[in-house]
Design a protein around this motif. Structure first.
Motif, short mmCIF file in Angstrom:
data_model
loop_
_atom_site.label_atom_id
_atom_site.label_comp_id
_atom_site.label_asym_id
_atom_site.label_seq_id
_atom_site.Cartn_x
_atom_site.Cartn_y
_atom_site.Cartn_z
N THR A 159 0.84 -1.19 0.00
CA THR A 159 0.00 0.00 0.00
C THR A 159 0.88 1.24 0.00
O THR A 159 1.58 1.52 0.98
N ASP A 160 0.84 2.00 -1.09
CA ASP A 160 1.62 3.23 -1.18
C ASP A 160 0.95 4.34 -0.38
O ASP A 160 -0.28 4.47 -0.36
N GLN A 161 1.78 5.16 0.26
CA GLN A 161 1.28 6.29 1.04
C GLN A 161 1.58 7.60 0.30
O GLN A 161 2.73 7.87 -0.03
N LEU A 162 0.53 8.38 0.05
CA LEU A 162 0.68 9.65 -0.66
C LEU A 162 0.19 10.75 0.26
O LEU A 162 -1.00 10.98 0.41
N ILE A 163 1.14 11.43 0.88
CA ILE A 163 0.79 12.43 1.89
C ILE A 163 1.28 13.80 1.44
O ILE A 163 2.45 14.00 1.14
N THR A 164 0.35 14.76 1.37
CA THR A 164 0.69 16.14 1.05
C THR A 164 0.06 17.04 2.12
O THR A 164 -0.65 16.59 3.01
N GLU A 165 0.30 18.35 1.99
CA GLU A 165 -0.31 19.29 2.94
C GLU A 165 -1.82 19.34 2.77
O GLU A 165 -2.55 19.64 3.71
N GLN A 166 -2.30 19.02 1.55
CA GLN A 166 -3.72 19.12 1.26
C GLN A 166 -4.50 17.83 1.50
O GLN A 166 -5.70 17.87 1.79
N SER A 167 -3.85 16.68 1.38
CA SER A 167 -4.61 15.44 1.47
C SER A 167 -3.70 14.28 1.89
O SER A 167 -2.47 14.38 1.87
N LYS A 168 -4.36 13.19 2.26
CA LYS A 168 -3.66 11.97 2.62
C LYS A 168 -4.36 10.83 1.91
O LYS A 168 -5.53 10.54 2.17
N ALA A 169 -3.65 10.19 1.00
CA ALA A 169 -4.24 9.11 0.21
C ALA A 169 -3.38 7.86 0.31
O ALA A 169 -2.17 7.93 0.57
N TRP A 170 -4.02 6.72 0.12
CA TRP A 170 -3.32 5.45 -0.02
C TRP A 170 -3.62 4.89 -1.40
O TRP A 170 -4.70 5.14 -1.96
N SER A 171 -2.67 4.16 -1.93
CA SER A 171 -2.87 3.48 -3.21
C SER A 171 -2.60 2.00 -3.03
O SER A 171 -1.51 1.60 -2.60
N ALA A 172 -3.61 1.19 -3.33
CA ALA A 172 -3.47 -0.26 -3.25
C ALA A 172 -2.63 -0.73 -4.43
O ALA A 172 -3.15 -1.04 -5.50
N PHE A 173 -1.32 -0.76 -4.22
CA PHE A 173 -0.40 -1.04 -5.31
C PHE A 173 -0.53 -2.47 -5.83
O PHE A 173 -0.69 -2.71 -7.02
N TYR A 174 -0.46 -3.45 -4.93
CA TYR A 174 -0.58 -4.85 -5.36
C TYR A 174 -0.87 -5.73 -4.15
O TYR A 174 -0.39 -5.47 -3.05
N CYS A 175 -1.65 -6.77 -4.40
CA CYS A 175 -1.95 -7.75 -3.38
C CYS A 175 -1.67 -9.14 -3.92
O CYS A 175 -2.03 -9.45 -5.06
N ASN A 184 -11.79 -17.87 0.65
CA ASN A 184 -11.84 -16.74 1.58
C ASN A 184 -11.81 -15.38 0.89
O ASN A 184 -11.80 -14.35 1.56
N SER A 185 -11.78 -15.39 -0.46
CA SER A 185 -11.80 -14.13 -1.23
C SER A 185 -10.81 -13.12 -0.65
O SER A 185 -11.16 -11.98 -0.30
N LEU A 186 -9.55 -13.53 -0.57
CA LEU A 186 -8.55 -12.71 0.11
C LEU A 186 -8.28 -11.39 -0.62
O LEU A 186 -7.89 -10.40 0.02
N GLY A 187 -8.46 -11.35 -1.94
CA GLY A 187 -8.28 -10.09 -2.65
C GLY A 187 -9.26 -9.03 -2.18
O GLY A 187 -8.89 -7.90 -1.85
N LYS A 188 -10.55 -9.41 -2.11
CA LYS A 188 -11.58 -8.48 -1.63
C LYS A 188 -11.38 -8.19 -0.14
O LYS A 188 -11.54 -7.04 0.29
N PHE A 189 -11.04 -9.22 0.61
CA PHE A 189 -10.83 -9.03 2.05
C PHE A 189 -9.67 -8.08 2.31
O PHE A 189 -9.71 -7.28 3.25
N ALA A 190 -8.64 -8.14 1.47
CA ALA A 190 -7.50 -7.24 1.63
C ALA A 190 -7.92 -5.79 1.43
O ALA A 190 -7.46 -4.90 2.15
N VAL A 191 -8.79 -5.53 0.45
CA VAL A 191 -9.27 -4.17 0.23
C VAL A 191 -10.08 -3.70 1.44
O VAL A 191 -9.92 -2.56 1.91
N LEU A 192 -10.94 -4.56 1.95
CA LEU A 192 -11.73 -4.21 3.14
C LEU A 192 -10.81 -3.93 4.33
O LEU A 192 -11.08 -3.02 5.14
N THR A 193 -9.74 -4.69 4.44
CA THR A 193 -8.77 -4.45 5.51
C THR A 193 -8.07 -3.11 5.33
O THR A 193 -7.89 -2.35 6.29
N GLN A 194 -7.69 -2.79 4.09
CA GLN A 194 -7.08 -1.49 3.82
C GLN A 194 -8.03 -0.34 4.16
O GLN A 194 -7.61 0.67 4.73
#
Length: 239
Positions: A159-175, A184-194
């Motif tokens: 999970t990439d972290q993109l932090i600026t003075e205006q916003s804080k975003a994450w990018s789900a780079f790869y799972c 267990n649908s771990l791909g979907k579960f990983a997004v829910l965890t994020q």
């Protein structure tokens, strides 16, 4: 009042077979010298449809196709569906940990995932060199969200972290995950965890990469609602 602007050098690749749609050719626009510019400008580039792969920053630039749509989830607005609640309950015994650096045992899990789940894709067969070139970046700060079944590592979300003075975003780079846990649908579960962790870390948006309507492997992304898609240079909302 003046507005500052910055020019970034980019290049365009030659067409090559599309990774997502059969019988299509793909062209990318690439940031030149990302090791110099990407750390500063990647939050803005991400908000304009770009992604990273290793150190490289790119965006689809196909003359006759606009199928790739960047998709992001406004974290505070996200609402769990009934099926997502059931999935969380099903996997409630799993343990989540966050690492700031990758562990040595990631590659074995990655290799099993690629060679089983994506054996028909361009990343097959997985190699350690390909893994390192794809995962690591000299300019990017990532979190490694690990999911365990007791002591067994079964999934990793980079999970990439993109932090600026205006916003804080994450990018789900790869799972990547253990293929034995398909049920267990771990791909979907990983997004829910994020998303759960994003709330705890006061993150504004979680980017999920590209949505492609006619690519079955990408369609799950529209199950997270509400979400936004980058279409014709604008972010459009979907429920």
């Amino acid at each position: 009042m003046s507005t500052q602007s910055t020019s970034l050098n980019v290049g365009v690749t030659k067409p090559f077979p599309c990774s997502y749609l059969d019988d299509h050719q793909e062209t990318l626009i690439m940031l030149i010298e990302p090791e110099v510019n990407a750390k500063t400008y990647y939050p803005t580039l991400l908000a304009n449809g770009f992604r990273r792969s290793g150190n490289q920053v790119y965006r689809p630039h196909c003359e006759h196709c606009q199928a790739c749509e960047s998709l992001r989830i406004p974290v505070s607005a996200f609402a769990l569906s009934r099926s997502q609640k059931r999935l969380i309950n099903k996997n409630s015994s799993f343990i989540v940990k966050i690492a700031k650096t990758p562990h040595e045992d990631y590659f074995d899990l990655y290799q099993r995932y690629i060679n089983t789940v994506h054996h028909d894709g361009p990343m097959f067969p997985a190699s350690e060199t390909q893994y390192n070139d794809f995962i690591h970046s000299t300019w990017n700060q990532a979190l490694f969200i690990e999911i365990y079944d007791q002591d067994k590592l079964i999934a990793v979300s980079i999970t990439d972290q993109l932090i600026t003075e205006q916003s804080k975003a994450w990018s789900a780079f790869y799972c990547f995950y253990d293929p034995d846990y398909h049920a267990n649908s771990l791909g979907k579960f990983a997004v829910l965890t994020q998303l759960k962790l994003a709330v705890e870390h006061n993150v504004d948006c979680l980017y999920l990469g590209y949505y492609i309507e006619n690519c079955q492997k990408m369609n799950y992304k529209t199950q997270f609602n509400p979400h936004q898609r980058f279409i014709d240079g604008e972010w459009e909302s979907f429920q």
